[in-house]
Scaffold this motif. Structure first.
Motif, mmCIF file in Angstrom:
data_model
loop_
_atom_site.group_PDB
_atom_site.id
_atom_site.type_symbol
_atom_site.label_atom_id
_atom_site.label_comp_id
_atom_site.label_asym_id
_atom_site.label_seq_id
_atom_site.Cartn_x
_atom_site.Cartn_y
_atom_site.Cartn_z
ATOM 1 N N ARG A 100 0.866 -1.196 -0.080
ATOM 2 C CA ARG A 100 -0.169 0.160 0.146
ATOM 3 C C ARG A 100 0.832 1.199 -0.050
ATOM 4 O O ARG A 100 0.618 2.431 -0.606
ATOM 5 N N LEU A 101 1.895 1.299 0.657
ATOM 6 C CA LEU A 101 2.913 2.196 0.762
ATOM 7 C C LEU A 101 3.391 2.597 -0.838
ATOM 8 O O LEU A 101 3.498 3.770 -1.396
ATOM 9 N N ARG A 102 3.729 1.379 -1.567
ATOM 10 C CA ARG A 102 4.151 1.626 -2.671
ATOM 11 C C ARG A 102 3.173 2.263 -3.621
ATOM 12 O O ARG A 102 3.481 3.230 -4.531
ATOM 13 N N LEU A 105 2.522 6.006 -2.726
ATOM 14 C CA LEU A 105 3.760 7.240 -3.207
ATOM 15 C C LEU A 105 3.915 7.019 -4.823
ATOM 16 O O LEU A 105 4.784 7.794 -5.166
ATOM 17 N N ASN A 106 3.596 5.842 -5.391
ATOM 18 C CA ASN A 106 4.187 5.589 -6.770
ATOM 19 C C ASN A 106 5.482 5.630 -6.976
ATOM 20 O O ASN A 106 6.096 6.002 -7.985
ATOM 21 N N GLU A 107 6.121 5.006 -5.862
ATOM 22 C CA GLU A 107 7.803 4.717 -5.788
ATOM 23 C C GLU A 107 7.812 3.261 -5.257
ATOM 24 O O GLU A 107 7.275 2.559 -4.633
ATOM 25 N N ALA A 108 9.124 2.861 -5.779
ATOM 26 C CA ALA A 108 9.472 1.663 -5.375
ATOM 27 C C ALA A 108 10.049 1.676 -3.906
ATOM 28 O O ALA A 108 10.671 2.546 -3.491
ATOM 29 N N VAL A 109 9.469 0.450 -3.283
ATOM 30 C CA VAL A 109 9.850 0.242 -1.787
ATOM 31 C C VAL A 109 10.759 -1.327 -1.637
ATOM 32 O O VAL A 109 10.318 -1.983 -2.181
ATOM 33 N N ARG A 242 7.444 14.302 1.556
ATOM 34 C CA ARG A 242 6.068 13.250 1.290
ATOM 35 C C ARG A 242 6.563 11.797 1.563
ATOM 36 O O ARG A 242 5.941 10.883 2.245
ATOM 37 N N CYS A 243 7.822 11.312 1.203
ATOM 38 C CA CYS A 243 8.114 10.133 1.255
ATOM 39 C C CYS A 243 8.237 9.470 2.755
ATOM 40 O O CYS A 243 8.020 8.422 3.339
ATOM 41 N N LEU A 244 9.058 10.416 3.494
ATOM 42 C CA LEU A 244 9.608 10.192 4.917
ATOM 43 C C LEU A 244 8.227 10.049 5.721
ATOM 44 O O LEU A 244 8.196 9.029 6.726
#
Length: 259
Positions: A100-102, A105-109, A242-244
């Motif tokens: 869900r975090l991925r 953020l629409n970023e690789a985790v 945002r990401c942090l």
């Protein structure tokens, strides 16, 4: 063909034959997918006769393919890595939250653990974006110059941090890489204090990343969770705001269920 480090151990309970067998398995990687007995003996620095017996044993057990001349790993080898992943109950509990975090953020985790002087990827939640660096499960990166590595080193006592850094192959991967042990140690101390690590193109010029520790309910660090991307798509400011915020919220949620 890279030669592996020699096996050195003085413990009387150390099983040398098992160590040699694992050494043979580790000798097969990118660039050495198929090897002859002589190739394996050269890479592992084992006697040819010994290398041959180990290869034949692993072939009999189903871990090797051979056409009579060349040997290669069989898919059965994946069982060894899967045993580790399946034994980590926290990883299966964390995965839905990290997925869900991925998506948020629409970023690789990624999730990594510390192994010696390297971090090892144990989970990866990808986006559609193509990354220039291989980050597959099981792949390793140096701890000293990665966000995940500095987070994981920050969870260790300072004497152990020094020991790991002295054992690391420290070199400048880019013009941004910290290579002085005292500077790296200071950076790790800062990470320990602030609770996260931001890396700006230290491992690769096309990579920026931020990482936080993943802790259980008792505050013990189990792994590092990382968000990374290309600096053209992901700014340092975006990572640190945002990401942090999203990373900390996700790992806090995971910690509450990891009793």
């Amino acid at each position: 063909m890279t030669v592996l480090e020699p096996i050195e151990h003085t413990n009387r309970d150390f099983v040398g034959s098992l160590a040699k067998g694992l050494r043979v398995l580790r000798s097969f990687n990118e660039g050495t997918e198929k090897m002859t007995v002589s190739d394996v003996a050269r890479v592992t620095e084992l006697p040819r006769a010994g290398a041959r017996r180990l290869l034949l044993t692993m072939h009999a057990l189903g871990y090797m393919y051979t056409d009579g001349k060349y040997y290669s790993l069989s898919p059965k080898v994946l069982e060894l890595g899967f045993s580790y992943l399946s034994s980590q109950n926290w990883l299966s509990l964390a995965s839905p939250i990290l997925e869900r975090l991925r998506d948020e953020l629409n970023e690789a985790v990624s999730v990594t653990v510390l192994e010696g002087a390297d971090v090892v990827y144990v989970a990866r939640f990808q986006t559609d974006r193509v990354m220039t660096m291989a980050m597959d499960i099981g792949s390793q990166k140096p701890a000293y110059c990665t966000a995940m590595g500095r987070v994981l080193l920050g969870a260790l006592p300072e004497t152990k941090v020094r020991e790991v850094l002295l054992a690391s192959d420290i070199k400048a991967h880019t013009e941004h890489t910290l290579t002085d042990i005292n500077e790296i140690t200071a950076a790790i101390c800062q990470v320990r204090s602030q609770g996260y690590c931001l890396i700006d193109r230290e491992l690769e010029n096309s990579l920026v990343a931020i990482s936080v520790p993943l802790k259980n309910y008792h505050g013990e660090t189990l792994a590092a969770v990382n968000v990374c991307g290309h600096p053209g798509n992901l700014s340092l400011d975006d990572l640190e705001t945002r990401c942090l915020v999203a990373l900390k919220a996700a790992t806090d949620k995971i910690s509450q269920i990891l009793v």
